[in-house]
Scaffold this motif. Structure first.
Motif, PDB file in Angstrom:
ATOM      1  N   UNK A 450      75.240  33.506   0.083  1.00 50.97           N
ATOM      2  CA  UNK A 450      76.029  34.606  -0.444  1.00 50.97           C
ATOM      3  C   UNK A 450      76.185  35.616   0.680  1.00 50.97           C
ATOM      4  N   UNK A 451      77.414  35.815   1.131  1.00 54.35           N
ATOM      5  CA  UNK A 451      77.678  36.708   2.262  1.00 54.35           C
ATOM      6  C   UNK A 451      77.300  38.142   1.928  1.00 54.35           C
ATOM      7  N   UNK A 452      76.695  38.838   2.889  1.00 54.64           N
ATOM      8  CA  UNK A 452      76.386  40.248   2.740  1.00 54.64           C
ATOM      9  C   UNK A 452      76.146  40.857   4.122  1.00 54.64           C
ATOM     10  N   UNK A 453      76.577  42.088   4.277  1.00 59.90           N
ATOM     11  CA  UNK A 453      76.285  42.833   5.494  1.00 59.90           C
ATOM     12  C   UNK A 453      75.343  43.974   5.147  1.00 59.90           C
ATOM     13  N   UNK A 454      74.244  44.069   5.921  1.00 55.55           N
ATOM     14  CA  UNK A 454      73.304  45.152   5.666  1.00 55.55           C
ATOM     15  C   UNK A 454      73.932  46.498   5.990  1.00 55.55           C
ATOM     16  N   UNK A 472      76.267  20.758  15.434  1.00 56.20           N
ATOM     17  CA  UNK A 472      77.465  20.929  16.239  1.00 56.20           C
ATOM     18  C   UNK A 472      78.157  22.270  16.031  1.00 56.20           C
ATOM     19  N   UNK A 473      77.933  22.903  14.874  1.00 52.24           N
ATOM     20  CA  UNK A 473      78.581  24.175  14.593  1.00 52.24           C
ATOM     21  C   UNK A 473      77.540  25.265  14.349  1.00 52.24           C
ATOM     22  N   UNK A 474      77.898  26.502  14.666  1.00 56.38           N
ATOM     23  CA  UNK A 474      77.084  27.650  14.295  1.00 56.38           C
ATOM     24  C   UNK A 474      77.505  28.111  12.899  1.00 56.38           C
ATOM     25  N   UNK A 475      76.748  29.037  12.337  1.00 54.86           N
ATOM     26  CA  UNK A 475      77.129  29.659  11.067  1.00 54.86           C
ATOM     27  C   UNK A 475      76.737  31.128  11.141  1.00 54.86           C
ATOM     28  N   UNK A 476      77.348  31.914  10.275  1.00 51.68           N
ATOM     29  CA  UNK A 476      77.129  33.360  10.320  1.00 51.68           C
ATOM     30  C   UNK A 476      76.992  33.877   8.886  1.00 51.68           C
ATOM     31  N   UNK A 477      75.837  34.463   8.570  1.00 51.35           N
ATOM     32  CA  UNK A 477      75.595  34.948   7.223  1.00 51.35           C
ATOM     33  C   UNK A 477      76.507  36.116   6.828  1.00 51.35           C
ATOM     34  N   UNK A 478      77.163  36.720   7.807  1.00 52.36           N
ATOM     35  CA  UNK A 478      78.060  37.834   7.483  1.00 52.36           C
ATOM     36  C   UNK A 478      79.518  37.393   7.360  1.00 52.36           C
ATOM     37  N   UNK A 479      79.792  36.113   7.540  1.00 49.81           N
ATOM     38  CA  UNK A 479      81.161  35.596   7.388  1.00 49.81           C
ATOM     39  C   UNK A 479      81.445  35.271   5.926  1.00 49.81           C
ATOM     40  N   UNK A 480      82.632  35.636   5.461  1.00 51.63           N
ATOM     41  CA  UNK A 480      83.088  35.181   4.157  1.00 51.63           C
ATOM     42  C   UNK A 480      83.806  33.853   4.320  1.00 51.63           C
ATOM     43  N   UNK A 481      83.979  33.158   3.203  1.00 51.95           N
ATOM     44  CA  UNK A 481      84.671  31.868   3.247  1.00 51.95           C
ATOM     45  C   UNK A 481      86.170  32.101   3.450  1.00 51.95           C
ATOM     46  N   UNK A 482      86.791  31.359   4.363  1.00 56.21           N
ATOM     47  CA  UNK A 482      88.237  31.522   4.569  1.00 56.21           C
ATOM     48  C   UNK A 482      89.020  31.090   3.332  1.00 56.21           C
ATOM     49  N   UNK A 483      90.294  31.473   3.293  1.00 53.26           N
ATOM     50  CA  UNK A 483      91.182  31.036   2.219  1.00 53.26           C
ATOM     51  C   UNK A 483      91.709  29.652   2.536  1.00 53.26           C
ATOM     52  N   UNK A 484      92.055  28.906   1.495  1.00 44.88           N
ATOM     53  CA  UNK A 484      92.627  27.585   1.695  1.00 44.88           C
ATOM     54  C   UNK A 484      92.277  26.647   0.573  1.00 44.88           C
ATOM     55  N   UNK A 485      92.946  25.510   0.556  1.00 43.78           N
ATOM     56  CA  UNK A 485      92.634  24.481  -0.431  1.00 43.78           C
ATOM     57  C   UNK A 485      91.332  23.795  -0.049  1.00 43.78           C
ATOM     58  N   UNK A 486      90.797  22.992  -0.981  1.00 41.71           N
ATOM     59  CA  UNK A 486      89.566  22.267  -0.687  1.00 41.71           C
ATOM     60  C   UNK A 486      89.702  21.423   0.569  1.00 41.71           C
ATOM     61  N   UNK A 487      90.798  20.695   0.684  1.00 47.43           N
ATOM     62  CA  UNK A 487      90.988  19.817   1.843  1.00 47.43           C
ATOM     63  C   UNK A 487      91.168  20.617   3.125  1.00 47.43           C
ATOM     64  N   UNK A 488      91.880  21.739   3.035  1.00 44.28           N
ATOM     65  CA  UNK A 488      92.064  22.570   4.225  1.00 44.28           C
ATOM     66  C   UNK A 488      90.737  23.163   4.683  1.00 44.28           C
TER      67      UNK A 488
END
Length: 563
Positions: A450-454, A472-488
């Motif tokens: 669940x994204x949150x910024x302190x 292979x990829x990084x992740x960021x707890x402050x990022x929200x999920x992008x818009x798009x279809x499931x496949x996108x």
């Protein structure tokens, strides 16, 4: 999908449990400090109890070095114990006994280090004897009084006698070394005749009948099945067992199922029960196959695991028939038949907030927040969750957060999350977790949060590794999920994992990993840049690469939905 994993406890746990068992009111430990200069001096002052052992030390040439400076542990048998020992040898006196036999006896009673009773766990002592075999300790109970038992042969009458060159533990009998291999011990016991025949036909009998001069290769551990255990599964003869498993007509063939069955019952290394319960899995001689271990109450269980929400009952190791030491290892008695289970790779939807320590707190689990803190760097309040020490002591915590109403948790799986502080210079630099068992195979790894910024400027970029392999990829707890279809979204490594459509609930695919062994795996999240407390970890998904990565999604009550 919950995983009810009962973790292997430390070796001391079994002793603690035994001490609390019904009828075990107290343990008899007599300790004393002596002004004697050394071990020999103590024996000389107590010749009424140790004159015969003192004679043996003199005759074998050991009195001199035990009369000098050093740090030793001596298990000193009383005169009555030595008399019984000599009678068993057919010797009327110490002088009449074979000299080499006496030398071996003395070496078995001496350790080249000081070992107190606080190291007497249920299993082998941490220091090998001068004879080259480990001593095994356990607890015996008589008339409501518990005492330590050494090698199941000698009861400790007085312990931790501190002298100038070490420690003395007084025992009531002479200890005898193992003189037969695992294979020989099993063969001479008719209760294991079917298992022994399987050992012979698969070629493993020779391996278990060898004492390798290289001690790094010598020791083996065997989980043996008695004729009764096999009969309970329908194998009343070796022919029945062979008919079930041997399909190549050549049991020595590594691909033959009978060969696989036997290999799966053997593990490299010397593993007494105390060693076994200290690790959640143990590799076997069957490549890429392990046995898992659980300690539940006082029972040591093999392969009691939960897959796809189904608990698979394990096999009990009979404590009174286990820890049998041999010249090349140790063997244990399995109370039931077991075999390698060949499974297809299966998705694990892991709720990281469902761990034993919080589930043992019914006032908080799925009811209220609870904080697990580490007061010192050595503390580990959660066995399957560990984190690098944060320089700011107050940030060394995991907060189990539950609320069906809070916007932080209301759409989380089971409405709970783990809040994990991350990021130097003050907070923990990494978090490490041990997963439930995952079937070997190739998987995509998704971190669900669940994204949150302190604060408005907070950033929490992380790197994920699995079993030491960087994803292979990084992740960021402050990022929200992008818009798009499931496949996108899936094409760029994102998905919606909750029923709720808010972009605050995000799942990031961090990479692909291949597991070569079915067992618990290790995942680590390491801070690369940024720092904050409010990293809300909900789930981690391990999904076989050829299976649907997007569905199911999850409702707060744990229900899986396929739309």
């Amino acid at each position: 999908m919950k995983r009810n994993i009962v973790l292997a406890l430390g070796s001391v746990a079994i002793i603690a449990l035994l001490m609390s068992a019904p009828g075990c009111r107290k343990i008899k430990i007599e300790e004393s400090t002596t002004g004697d200069v050394n071990i020999v001096g103590y024996l000389d002052k107590n010749l009424d109890s140790f004159s015969l052992f003192r004679q043996i030390l003199e005759r074998t040439g050991n009195a001199a070095f035990l009369n000098a400076y050093g740090a030793y542990t001596c298990f000193a048998p009383t005169n009555s114990g030595v008399k019984t020992y000599l009678a068993g040898l057919g010797a009327a006196s110490v002088d009449a006994a074979d000299l080499n036999t006496l030398k071996d006896m003395v070496r078995l009673h001496l350790l080249s280090d000081t070992v107190y009773t606080n190291s007497f766990t249920d299993g082998k002592l941490p220091v090998i004897t001068m004879y080259g075999q480990y001593l095994v300790t356990s607890v015996t109970n008589k008339n409501g009084v518990s005492s330590y038992l050494i090698n199941r042969q000698g009861t400790v009458l007085r312990s931790n006698v501190r002298v100038g060159n070490g420690i003395i533990h007084v025992i009531d009998n002479v200890l005898k070394p193992a003189v037969k291999t695992i294979a020989q011990q099993l063969e001479e016991n008719p209760d294991y005749s079917i298992f022994v025949q399987a050992l012979k036909e698969t070629g493993f009998y020779t391996k278990l009948n060898t004492v390798d001069s290289d001690t790094s290769k010598r020791w083996m551990t065997v989980f043996a099945e008695s004729n009764r255990a096999l009969a309970d599964s329908g194998f009343v003869t070796y022919a029945a067992l062979k008919a079930k498993y041997s399909k190549t007509s050549s049991p020595t063939n590594a691909n033959d199922s009978l060969h696989i069955y036997v290999a799966y019952h053997i593990s490299q290394g010397l593993k007494f029960l105390g060693d076994i319960i200290s690790t959640p899995t143990h590799e076997t001689l069957q490549p890429q196959e392990v046995v898992s271990i659980k300690l539940i109450d006082q029972q040591v269980l093999l392969n009691q695991d939960e897959f796809n929400g189904v608990l698979e009952k394990g096999v009990v190791l009979n404590r009174d028939k286990s820890d049998i030491a041999a010249t090349n290892g140790v063997w244990h008695d399995a109370a039931a038949h077991f075999m390698v289970k060949f499974r297809k790779p299966t998705a694990l939807y892991w709720d990281v907030s469902s761990f034993d320590e919080i589930k043992k707190l019914p006032a908080y689990y799925k009811k209220a927040n609870y904080t697990f803190s580490r007061a010192t760097e050595a503390d580990q309040p959660i066995k399957d969750h560990y984190w690098g020490w944060g320089p700011l002591a107050s940030t060394n915590f995991l907060q189990y957060t539950y609320s069906a109403a809070s916007s932080i948790t209301n759409y989380a799986y089971n409405a709970d999350i783990n809040m994990v502080p991350l990021g130097l210079p003050n907070r923990p630099p990494w978090w490490e977790m041990r997963t439930p068992p995952i079937v070997k195979g190739k998987y995509k790894v998704w971190v669900c949060y669940r994204q949150q910024k302190q604060s408005s400027s907070s950033n929490m970029l992380c790197q994920v590794s699995v079993n030491g392999t960087i994803m292979q990829r990084t992740m960021n707890f402050t990022d929200t999920r992008p818009a798009g279809t499931d496949s996108e979204l899936e094409a760029i490594g994102w998905k919606r994992y909750t029923e709720n459509t808010s972009s605050l609930w995000a799942a990031r695919q961090v990479g692909v990993i291949e597991f070569t062994t079915t067992k618990q795996q290790i995942i680590r999240i390491t801070a690369l840049s940024g720092t904050q407390n409010n990293n809300n970890l909900d789930m981690i998904h391990f999904i076989p690469i050829d299976q649907d990565q997007v569905l199911p999604r999850f409702r707060p009550d744990g229900t899986m939905i396929y739309q």
